[in-house]
Design a protein around this motif. Sequence first.
Motif, PDB file in Angstrom:
ATOM      1  N   GLN A 122       0.826  -1.208   0.000  1.00  0.00           N
ATOM      2  CA  GLN A 122       0.000   0.000   0.000  1.00  0.00           C
ATOM      3  C   GLN A 122       0.860   1.257   0.000  1.00  0.00           C
ATOM      4  O   GLN A 122       1.726   1.430   0.852  1.00  0.00           O
ATOM      5  CB  GLN A 122      -0.928   0.042   1.222  1.00  0.00           C
ATOM      6  N   TYR A 182       0.596   5.251   0.468  1.00  0.00           N
ATOM      7  CA  TYR A 182      -0.197   6.404   0.894  1.00  0.00           C
ATOM      8  C   TYR A 182       0.433   7.613   0.215  1.00  0.00           C
ATOM      9  O   TYR A 182       1.514   8.063   0.605  1.00  0.00           O
ATOM     10  CB  TYR A 182      -0.160   6.538   2.421  1.00  0.00           C
ATOM     11  N   SER A 195      -3.707   4.806  -2.137  1.00  0.00           N
ATOM     12  CA  SER A 195      -4.822   5.475  -1.480  1.00  0.00           C
ATOM     13  C   SER A 195      -5.261   6.668  -2.339  1.00  0.00           C
ATOM     14  O   SER A 195      -4.511   7.145  -3.182  1.00  0.00           O
ATOM     15  CB  SER A 195      -4.402   5.933  -0.086  1.00  0.00           C
ATOM     16  N   ASP A 206      -7.672   2.876  -5.197  1.00  0.00           N
ATOM     17  CA  ASP A 206      -8.727   2.933  -4.199  1.00  0.00           C
ATOM     18  C   ASP A 206     -10.005   3.412  -4.879  1.00  0.00           C
ATOM     19  O   ASP A 206     -10.002   4.430  -5.575  1.00  0.00           O
ATOM     20  CB  ASP A 206      -8.343   3.924  -3.089  1.00  0.00           C
ATOM     21  N   GLU A 250     -12.581  -3.723   1.430  1.00  0.00           N
ATOM     22  CA  GLU A 250     -12.296  -3.348   2.808  1.00  0.00           C
ATOM     23  C   GLU A 250     -13.529  -3.691   3.637  1.00  0.00           C
ATOM     24  O   GLU A 250     -14.481  -2.932   3.712  1.00  0.00           O
ATOM     25  CB  GLU A 250     -12.000  -1.850   2.922  1.00  0.00           C
ATOM     26  N   VAL A 283      -3.630  -8.918   6.330  1.00  0.00           N
ATOM     27  CA  VAL A 283      -3.257  -7.509   6.312  1.00  0.00           C
ATOM     28  C   VAL A 283      -2.365  -7.224   7.517  1.00  0.00           C
ATOM     29  O   VAL A 283      -2.756  -7.458   8.663  1.00  0.00           O
ATOM     30  CB  VAL A 283      -4.500  -6.597   6.344  1.00  0.00           C
ATOM     31  N   ASN A 303      -2.116  -0.741   7.898  1.00  0.00           N
ATOM     32  CA  ASN A 303      -2.738   0.165   6.931  1.00  0.00           C
ATOM     33  C   ASN A 303      -2.774   1.588   7.476  1.00  0.00           C
ATOM     34  O   ASN A 303      -2.283   1.848   8.579  1.00  0.00           O
ATOM     35  CB  ASN A 303      -4.138  -0.325   6.511  1.00  0.00           C
ATOM     36  N   HIS A 304      -3.356   2.490   6.711  1.00  0.00           N
ATOM     37  CA  HIS A 304      -3.319   3.920   7.010  1.00  0.00           C
ATOM     38  C   HIS A 304      -4.283   4.348   8.112  1.00  0.00           C
ATOM     39  O   HIS A 304      -4.273   5.521   8.508  1.00  0.00           O
ATOM     40  CB  HIS A 304      -3.653   4.712   5.737  1.00  0.00           C
ATOM     41  N   TYR A 324       2.046  -2.163   4.316  1.00  0.00           N
ATOM     42  CA  TYR A 324       1.875  -0.713   4.247  1.00  0.00           C
ATOM     43  C   TYR A 324       3.246  -0.077   4.080  1.00  0.00           C
ATOM     44  O   TYR A 324       4.239  -0.584   4.625  1.00  0.00           O
ATOM     45  CB  TYR A 324       1.217  -0.278   5.554  1.00  0.00           C
TER      46      TYR A 324
END
Length: 562
Positions: A30, A32, A68, A115, A284, A345, A348-349, A380
């Motif tokens: 991921q 960001y 994201s 996303d 999600e 997972v 994550n953010h 992440y």
Amino acid sequence: MFKITFLIGLFIIVSSAPSEEWWRDTFIYQVYPRSFKDSNGDGIGDINGITSKLEHLADLNVSAFWISPFFKSPMSDFGYDISNFTDIDPIFGTLDDFSKLITKAKSLNLKVILDFVPNHSSDQHPWFQKSIKRIVPYDNYYVWRNATYVNSTRRPPNNWLSVTRGSAWTWNEVRQQYYLHQFSFFQPDLNFRSSALNKEMKNALSFWTKRGVDGFRIDAIIHAFEDDRFLDEPVKPNTGLPANHPDTLDHIYTRNQNETYQLLRSWRNHLDAMNGTKKIILTESYTTLDELNHSMRYYEYGADIAFNFMFVTSFNNSSAPTDFKKGIEKWLALMPKGNYSSNWVVDNHDNNRVSARFGKIRADQLTMVAAVLPGVGVVYYGDEIGMEDTWLSYNETVDPIGCNAGPENYHITSRDPARTPFQWDSSTSAGFSTNKTTWLRVNSNYHTLNLAAQKTTPYSHYSIFKKLVKLKMMPVIKMGTVEIISIIDMVFVIVRRVPGTHPIVLLINFTDRNVSFDAANHLNIPTNMSVYATSSQNSYTDGMSINTSSLVLIPAVSVILM
């Protein structure tokens, strides 16, 4: 020293043969965008910054990266409040910049996942502004309800609460109705009972698919529909939480509605009908361990990966081996029959980083578990170097959830500590930007904790991560049986086997003291094995020979033997 003399808790499951889909038994990374890499010196990460660092992702050998939101937005929730689903915010760049990113990613054999945020838009979206004025067909693009009145006092339509606390309804003076927002008031919920709105969102999927993306991570899908009777949700007894806290309600009317699954099926069919290769869908779908049946239904209705957040939300530094064992067993046992892929997972953010949840000494633990288990690992940005949460004062906090909590409680709810800039090197702003001022302050530990330093260190988070990605691709991980074992609720073990080959064994000491036991006998593994990867190079080194009949695990260590 604690010596173990007997074993408890064995669970075996047979992993299915791998299929041809590119995401099987890989890691997905991921990005960001605000915090990955700033290319123009404004202190905010951008698309060109991501493009400039794609070699790093290729070097890690991850299969894909998902970004994201970078869509046009007022940035009240830093991109999750979208004012145009088919354009890029100037903060991040242009559509031409995105095309260059796609081209470079393909040249490096990296897949690109976007996303998709279908539950809500920004209140600044032209659709919402037209909906307020009841302009057809936009009048029905959002969820509007009349007020209720108690003793001539206006009240919301029901007791529904938003994820960010407080009523999920906000009054609009112009339209003289309440609109629904399951998140913040500036994120009004879209109404998928409108065929026109449905078409708009499918057009958005088509728009990005035609520009070369390889799939979509669907944000907050569990909230896409609400029960159309708009009944009050049951109040949970004795929660001890404030009355405006969403966990005081049993969300039987606002989450995981049957129509939500049908909506996902329609998107799956829409993407499959387009020319080209199959596009991956990741959902999600936050659920508790008691609600995993909801997550599994997303698989059956078109998701390739229904995100599994148990490592993020169900477990922490107080969790025991049996907690991990029961949770993983339950997920694997409930996976629907057929050619589906499990997933794990790591970070994550929206949550504190692994090193904050489990402790710095255990920063690599979850990635090691995700690597050994069957299915996809989702990491992440910064996990590969063990990045840590950054303490930020209330005055430095920009996350609306943190700001709304106030100076006394912001540190409990703010997501900013896990969103600070990537630490590339020890230069200005950790190599993230040429600007000394960045949108969130860089962690002061960047002088020593950074990618450049770890690349020149034989044993580092980075070196471990690269080995784990390589391990994920091995046949024994793709096709082997899975044995999950808890030893006296002190040591957690995963053993992967393929007949005729040597097993791979992950062992984690959950205690703060040395633990000794006869692993060869209890686990039915070879007496002599070698260290493949370890979270502590002080006691183990890669390739080191281990006598498993008298194995000694140091405190909090994670080690993979093969």
